[in-house]
Design a protein around this motif. Structure first.
Motif, PDB file in Angstrom:
ATOM      1  N   GLY A 127       6.126   4.840   1.045  1.00  0.00           N
ATOM      2  CA  GLY A 127       7.324   4.210   1.775  1.00  0.00           C
ATOM      3  C   GLY A 127       7.182   3.437   3.005  1.00  0.00           C
ATOM      4  O   GLY A 127       7.989   3.026   3.530  1.00  0.00           O
ATOM      5  N   TYR A 128       5.941   3.200   3.431  1.00  0.00           N
ATOM      6  CA  TYR A 128       5.482   2.491   4.705  1.00  0.00           C
ATOM      7  C   TYR A 128       4.975   1.106   4.144  1.00  0.00           C
ATOM      8  O   TYR A 128       4.416   1.034   3.116  1.00  0.00           O
ATOM      9  N   ILE A 129       5.414   0.248   5.114  1.00  0.00           N
ATOM     10  CA  ILE A 129       5.018  -1.157   4.868  1.00  0.00           C
ATOM     11  C   ILE A 129       3.879  -1.533   6.117  1.00  0.00           C
ATOM     12  O   ILE A 129       4.426  -1.730   7.164  1.00  0.00           O
ATOM     13  N   TYR A 130       2.985  -2.072   5.668  1.00  0.00           N
ATOM     14  CA  TYR A 130       1.781  -2.247   6.614  1.00  0.00           C
ATOM     15  C   TYR A 130       2.295  -3.552   7.177  1.00  0.00           C
ATOM     16  O   TYR A 130       2.388  -4.797   6.644  1.00  0.00           O
ATOM     17  N   GLU A 131       2.307  -3.658   8.632  1.00  0.00           N
ATOM     18  CA  GLU A 131       2.669  -4.954   9.262  1.00  0.00           C
ATOM     19  C   GLU A 131       1.242  -5.616  10.186  1.00  0.00           C
ATOM     20  O   GLU A 131       1.442  -6.599  10.785  1.00  0.00           O
TER      21      GLU A 131
END
Length: 169
Positions: free
Chosen positions: A76-80
Motif C-alpha cells: 500500500g505504499y507508493i515510492y516517491e
C-alpha cells in the motif's frame, strides 16, 4: 504554495500508540530488513504542539533499499523518491485508513537526514522550555497561514535555525 488546511494541536499521548501501530505494520512487512524504526518529528516530543501526523524514519542497510521499496509497494505504499533530500526515501500510501496519518521515510543507517531528525528530536526532549516556545510559534504559524505550508514553515524557521545552531547542525 497552497496546501491542505494546516492544523496544530496540543500534544496527545495517543501519538505514541499511533506510532507503535504503524511501526508494527512496517516491521511485519520488512521483517529483518529493518534496523530500527524511529518516531521523529513533532509528535515524537512530549508536550510539543504538532500537526497530528506521525513521522517515521525506517532505518535500513543501503544495500536493501530495492527490496524495501518492493515490499512497501506491495503493502500500500507508493515510492516517491528522495524528494531532493539525499539518503531519505519518501513514501505516501493508500488504503491505510486504520492508521493515523503519517509520513514514512526510509533512510540508510548513515543518513545525514536521519541524524538530523534524531538530533533535533533528542534536543527538544531534553529542553522543555524550547518545546513550549516552539509549540507556541507553531500554533501562531498555523493560525496566520492555515493554507500555506511554505509561509507556515518560514514562520517557524528562525527557532528551527536556533535549535540547529545549538546542536551543531
Amino acid at each position: 504554495m497552497k496546501t491542505e488546511h494546516i492544523e496544530v494541536v496540543d500534544y496527545d499521548s495517543k501519538w505514541v500508540n499511533d506510532f507503535n501501530q504503524i511501526k508494527g505494520e512496517i516491521e511485519d512487512v520488512l521483517k529483518d530488513l529493518v534496523l530500527a524504526v524511529e518516531h521523529v518529528g513533532s509528535t515524537s516530543v512530549p508536550l510539543l504542539a504538532a500537526k497530528p501526523i506521525i513521522d517515521l524514519d525506517v532505518v535500513i542497510d543501503q544495500n536493501d533499499l530495492k527490496e524495501v521499496i518492493f515490499l512497501l509497494e506491495n503493502h500500500g505504499y507508493i515510492y516517491e523518491g528522495d524528494l531532493d533530500l539525499k539518503d531519505r526515501e519518501a513514501f505516501r500510501y493508500e488504503g491505510k485508513e486504520h492508521l493515523r496519518t503519517h509520513h514514512l521515510y526510509v533512510c540508510p543507517q548513515d543518513s545525514k537526514e536521519l541524524k538530523r531528525h534524531l538530533a533535533f528530536r533528542n534536543y527538544l526532549r531534553k529542553h522543555p522550555n524550547i518545546v513550549k516556545e516552539y509549540g507556541k510559534i507553531k500554533k501562531e504559524a498555523a493560525k496566520l497561514y492555515p493554507n500555506d505550508i511554505e509561509k507556515y514553515c518560514m514562520y517557524k524557521s528562525q527557532i528551527i535555525e536556533k535549535i540547529y545552531k545549538e546542536i551543531g547542525l
